[in-house]
Design a protein around this motif. Structure first.
Motif, PDB file in Angstrom:
ATOM      1  N   LEU A  27       0.922  -1.255   0.277  1.00  6.73           N
ATOM      2  CA  LEU A  27       0.009   0.033  -0.012  1.00  6.73           C
ATOM      3  C   LEU A  27       0.808   1.335  -0.027  1.00  6.73           C
ATOM      4  O   LEU A  27       1.646   1.447   0.912  1.00  6.73           O
ATOM      5  CB  LEU A  27      -1.001   0.048   1.195  1.00  6.73           C
ATOM      6  N   ASP A  28       0.850   1.982  -0.945  1.00  9.15           N
ATOM      7  CA  ASP A  28       1.696   3.147  -1.061  1.00  9.15           C
ATOM      8  C   ASP A  28       0.928   4.575  -1.216  1.00  9.15           C
ATOM      9  O   ASP A  28      -0.222   4.395  -1.603  1.00  9.15           O
ATOM     10  CB  ASP A  28       2.490   3.057  -2.737  1.00  9.15           C
ATOM     11  N   TRP A  29       1.449   5.464  -0.906  1.00 14.58           N
ATOM     12  CA  TRP A  29       1.010   6.738  -0.845  1.00 14.58           C
ATOM     13  C   TRP A  29       1.569   7.700  -1.878  1.00 14.58           C
ATOM     14  O   TRP A  29       2.901   7.886  -1.477  1.00 14.58           O
ATOM     15  CB  TRP A  29       0.941   7.457   0.624  1.00 14.58           C
ATOM     16  N   GLY A  30       1.037   7.918  -2.911  1.00 15.35           N
ATOM     17  CA  GLY A  30       1.816   8.945  -3.772  1.00 15.35           C
ATOM     18  C   GLY A  30       1.633  10.228  -3.382  1.00 15.35           C
ATOM     19  O   GLY A  30       0.448  11.036  -3.395  1.00 15.35           O
ATOM     20  N   ILE A  31       2.459  10.992  -3.016  1.00 16.77           N
ATOM     21  CA  ILE A  31       2.436  12.336  -2.330  1.00 16.77           C
ATOM     22  C   ILE A  31       2.165  13.481  -3.300  1.00 16.77           C
ATOM     23  O   ILE A  31       2.551  13.798  -4.365  1.00 16.77           O
ATOM     24  CB  ILE A  31       3.893  12.779  -1.917  1.00 16.77           C
ATOM     25  N   GLY A  32       1.143  13.904  -3.156  1.00 17.00           N
ATOM     26  CA  GLY A  32       0.527  14.881  -3.899  1.00 17.00           C
ATOM     27  C   GLY A  32       1.364  16.110  -4.375  1.00 17.00           C
ATOM     28  O   GLY A  32       1.916  16.764  -3.324  1.00 17.00           O
ATOM     29  N   HIS A  33       1.711  16.519  -5.317  1.00 17.33           N
ATOM     30  CA  HIS A  33       1.923  17.845  -6.008  1.00 17.33           C
ATOM     31  C   HIS A  33       3.624  17.558  -5.686  1.00 17.33           C
ATOM     32  O   HIS A  33       4.083  18.734  -5.391  1.00 17.33           O
ATOM     33  CB  HIS A  33       1.422  18.875  -5.384  1.00 17.33           C
TER      34      HIS A  33
END
Length: 323
Positions: free
Chosen positions: A128-134
């Motif tokens: 489970l990954d979080w793509g850091i916004g902007h």
């Protein structure tokens, strides 16, 4: 629809409550699963990838672009079966009217080894990954809202086949499915503007994208007398692994981008080097051939004093085969 996507995320990540025993370097029984370049391998381990160089031509914003990427990734075991991961990179694009460059989006996450069967050379992991916004640059189309990326990775070797099918024993299959779910509606990117001869900033809609693929691998060690029906005395490293990967990116409501990626990996005890050609299978997959190279370090063997055991466990990393 969004609630359905979130439920898929929870279902994929639910196996984190399981408990298994880890091996180093993505090994199950006699099988080493090569860490390929279009998707992650099915194991968890302390490792670093630097550099990861990609050269590819593909269509975007109504124009053909030649793109070079230098990516990096790092994984650190928290427990014998759970790793923290981070990856990002730098992109340089050559457009017909100019050049742009900037950082790619940064992803951080967790990856868990959910299933292992040494006897049948099988591994399954979830992430489970979080793509850091902007966190990426507008100049290279990497500015995007936050994303959640549940994934599943698998590997199955055929070393357990009976004697009459022994010619198939060197083969293995790995694969992955990752659902990239945006948590916002739009980002921004640069698009060529032919009138002034430069670039204009335009809105880039955020689209849920399914990244999926598989590889066929061939372990040359199975051609030697080393494998006699039982585990080897040492880890099955130091080998050539010819392979071909197939990568697909399927944005919701748009054409799937497809590529075939034949290449090889050479695996040593503390490092691995890989190279692949990129062959587009359709127009969305690229407007011409490309290539990628990768240098991967097995940190637990390279620096055992620093990476000899997981951060949250007193159990040392095991680098020997155990059934």
């Amino acid at each position: 629809m969004r609630s359905l996507s979130i439920r898929r995320s929870l279902v994929l990540f639910a196996p984190l409550v399981w408990a298994q025993t880890a091996e180093a370097h993505g090994i199950a029984g006699n099988r080493y699963f090569d860490g390929t370049m279009t998707f992650d391998d099915p194991a968890v381990a302390d490792e670093a990838i630097l550099p990861f160089w990609i050269n590819q031509q593909h269509p975007t914003q109504g124009s053909a672009v030649s793109e070079n990427r230098i990516n990096g990734a790092f994984a650190r075991l928290l427990t014998p079966t759970l790793a923290f991961t981070v990856d990002s990179g730098w992109i340089h694009q050559n457009w017909p009217i100019g050049r742009t460059s900037g950082f790619d989006k940064t992803d951080i996450g967790l990856k868990y080894e959910a299933y292992r069967n040494n006897q049948h050379e099988a591994l399954v992991s979830v992430s489970l990954d979080w793509g850091i916004g902007h966190s990426g640059s507008v100049a290279v189309g990497a500015d995007a809202p936050d994303t959640i990326q549940p994934g599943i990775f698998f590997g199955k070797g055929f070393g357990d086949l009976p004697a009459q099918l022994s010619w198939l024993r060197p083969f293995a299959i790995t694969g992955a499915v990752i659902d990239e779910i945006p948590l916002g509606k739009v980002g921004h990117t640069l698009a060529p503007n032919s009138a002034p001869g430069g670039f204009s900033t335009v809105i880039s809609p955020a689209v849920e994208t399914l990244h999926w693929g598989f590889s066929i691998q061939y372990s040359t060690l199975y051609l030697t007398s080393r494998f006699d029906g039982g585990p080897p005395k040492e880890e099955p490293l130091n080998q050539w692994v010819p392979l071909v990967e197939f990568r697909f990116d399927s944005p919701r409501g748009q054409q799937t981008a497809a590529t075939a990626n034949p290449g090889f990996a050479y695996v040593a005890v503390t490092w691995q080097v890989s190279a692949e050609a990129i062959i587009p299978l359709n127009h969305a997959g690229g407007t011409g051939p490309g290539f990628r190279t990768q240098l991967l370090f097995f940190l637990d063997d390279l620096m055992p004093s620093l990476f000899g055991k997981p951060l949250l466990s007193n159990q040392p990393n095991r680098s020997q085969i155990a059934w």
